[in-house]
Design a protein around this motif. Structure first.
Motif, PDB file in Angstrom:
ATOM      1  N   PRO A  34      49.454   5.247  18.517  1.00 52.51           N
ATOM      2  CA  PRO A  34      50.555   6.004  19.133  1.00 52.51           C
ATOM      3  C   PRO A  34      51.647   6.399  18.150  1.00 52.51           C
ATOM      4  O   PRO A  34      52.306   7.431  18.334  1.00 52.51           O
ATOM      5  N   GLU A  35      51.856   5.601  17.107  1.00 49.99           N
ATOM      6  CA  GLU A  35      52.882   5.932  16.119  1.00 49.99           C
ATOM      7  C   GLU A  35      52.566   7.234  15.381  1.00 49.99           C
ATOM      8  O   GLU A  35      53.439   7.816  14.739  1.00 49.99           O
ATOM      9  N   ASN A  36      51.315   7.680  15.476  1.00 46.53           N
ATOM     10  CA  ASN A  36      50.900   8.896  14.791  1.00 46.53           C
ATOM     11  C   ASN A  36      51.046  10.145  15.659  1.00 46.53           C
ATOM     12  O   ASN A  36      50.668  11.244  15.245  1.00 46.53           O
ATOM     13  N   LYS A  59      52.726   9.842  11.664  1.00 52.43           N
ATOM     14  CA  LYS A  59      53.501   8.651  11.312  1.00 52.43           C
ATOM     15  C   LYS A  59      54.146   8.740   9.936  1.00 52.43           C
ATOM     16  O   LYS A  59      55.149   8.073   9.682  1.00 52.43           O
ATOM     17  N   GLN A  60      53.615   9.568   9.042  1.00 54.24           N
ATOM     18  CA  GLN A  60      54.227   9.705   7.731  1.00 54.24           C
ATOM     19  C   GLN A  60      55.575  10.423   7.808  1.00 54.24           C
ATOM     20  O   GLN A  60      56.373  10.356   6.870  1.00 54.24           O
ATOM     21  N   ILE A  71      62.155  11.433  13.925  1.00 51.56           N
ATOM     22  CA  ILE A  71      60.988  12.241  14.253  1.00 51.56           C
ATOM     23  C   ILE A  71      61.078  13.501  13.393  1.00 51.56           C
ATOM     24  O   ILE A  71      61.731  14.479  13.769  1.00 51.56           O
ATOM     25  N   GLY A  72      60.442  13.486  12.222  1.00 52.44           N
ATOM     26  CA  GLY A  72      60.549  14.621  11.317  1.00 52.44           C
ATOM     27  C   GLY A  72      62.000  14.875  10.947  1.00 52.44           C
ATOM     28  O   GLY A  72      62.720  13.953  10.539  1.00 52.44           O
ATOM     29  N   PRO A  73      62.497  16.102  11.115  1.00 51.37           N
ATOM     30  CA  PRO A  73      63.882  16.411  10.760  1.00 51.37           C
ATOM     31  C   PRO A  73      64.898  16.018  11.831  1.00 51.37           C
ATOM     32  O   PRO A  73      66.106  16.158  11.610  1.00 51.37           O
ATOM     33  N   SER A  74      64.439  15.532  12.969  1.00 51.03           N
ATOM     34  CA  SER A  74      65.329  15.133  14.069  1.00 51.03           C
ATOM     35  C   SER A  74      65.409  13.616  14.159  1.00 51.03           C
ATOM     36  O   SER A  74      64.564  12.897  13.625  1.00 51.03           O
TER      37      SER A  74
END
Length: 287
Positions: A34-36, A59-60, A71-74
């Motif tokens: 789920p983390e992915n 996840k990276q 979450i990415g840029p957020s």
């Protein structure tokens, strides 16, 4: 929702995005971490500035701890007094940017969770049934203040394993209590209804349920219903998709005329091969 009733917004932070076609494909292959499959869903309901984004991240590009979820840029961060949501997303299908900050101040924090399915594998609970929100977006250019609601869902399995249809609603009562109906239905099974009132003093009270009122179907022909003492009318249709709808409804309960934030999910529609094929265009995935 803004105090003047002209603006609305929904934000959902996902770990293991329940609507993700990529997560579904990974589960079928037996490789579903789920983390992915994380995403920040942003839906803006403002005349002339409505936008919708739900870009999935691997996840990276994501991380989380007790105070922050990136979450990415957020990001979503708890600073001890408020929840700060930093948004840097791109909406679909027109590729417009959504940038800015949202702050949510709980009026009362709750430690409440209850099973919502028949087997107890899925749990829900409001963290702050009543809160204040301040929206400061640079793209689109929106600044407003209003009332907010914050809750949490978690599950030990995909929602498609446990649910068929649900209708959920939340309304603010005159005494500042939050009234929530969580109305779930399955074919050939008994319905399950949570009818709860969350008071400004931090109490959770089970309240009598109201009669079922059937609404007209959505444009995508999704059936929906609401609990109300009198017939219900649609104040504003916010979202209408092949498997999900969101609207503001006028209804009444315990002698009060109220405005509800209402959602309907149809799992059979979600599982439709046609809908599954459409989802990647609405929910892109980025590394």
């Amino acid at each position: 929702m803004s105090d003047d009733g002209q603006h609305g917004m929904t934000l959902i932070a996902f770990v293991g995005s329940v609507f993700s076609p990529y997560y579904t494909w990974a589960r079928r292959a037996g490789q579903a971490d789920p983390e992915n499959y994380c995403a920040l869903n942003v839906a803006i309901y403002s005349k002339g500035a409505s936008r919708w984004a739900m870009t999935e991240r691997g996840k990276q590009s994501c991380s989380r701890d007790a105070k922050e979820f990136v979450i990415g840029p957020s990001s979503v961060t708890w600073d001890g007094d408020s929840l700060r949501i930093q948004i840097d997303e791109v909406s679909t299908p027109w590729l417009q940017s959504i940038q800015g900050e949202i702050r949510v101040w709980p009026e009362q924090l709750f430690n409440f969770s209850v099973p919502i399915d028949q087997q107890g594998a899925h749990r829900w609970g409001p963290l702050a049934p009543s809160a204040r929100v301040e929206v400061n977006l640079t793209s689109p250019n929106l600044q407003w203040k209003g009332q907010a609601y914050l809750d949490s869902n978690e599950g030990d399995e995909p929602i498609t394993e446990a649910f068929h249809t649900w209708n959920w609603s939340r309304a603010k009562m005159k005494d500042n209590s939050s009234l929530v109906f969580y109305d779930m239905a399955w074919p050939d099974q008994e319905d399950k209804l949570l009818s709860l009132r969350f008071t400004p003093q931090g109490q959770v009270e089970a309240v009598p349920s109201a009669p079922v009122q059937t609404l007209r179907k959505t444009g995508w022909q999704i059936g929906r219903r609401m609990r109300s003492d009198t017939p219900v009318s649609v104040h504003e249709q916010l979202e209408d998709t092949p498997f999900y709808q969101r609207a503001l409804l006028n209804f009444s309960y315990a002698g009060e005329k109220l405005l509800a934030f209402h959602e309907t999910l149809s799992v059979p529609r979600l599982l439709s091969p046609v809908v599954q094929a459409m989802l990647p265009f609405r929910m892109p995935r980025r590394a």
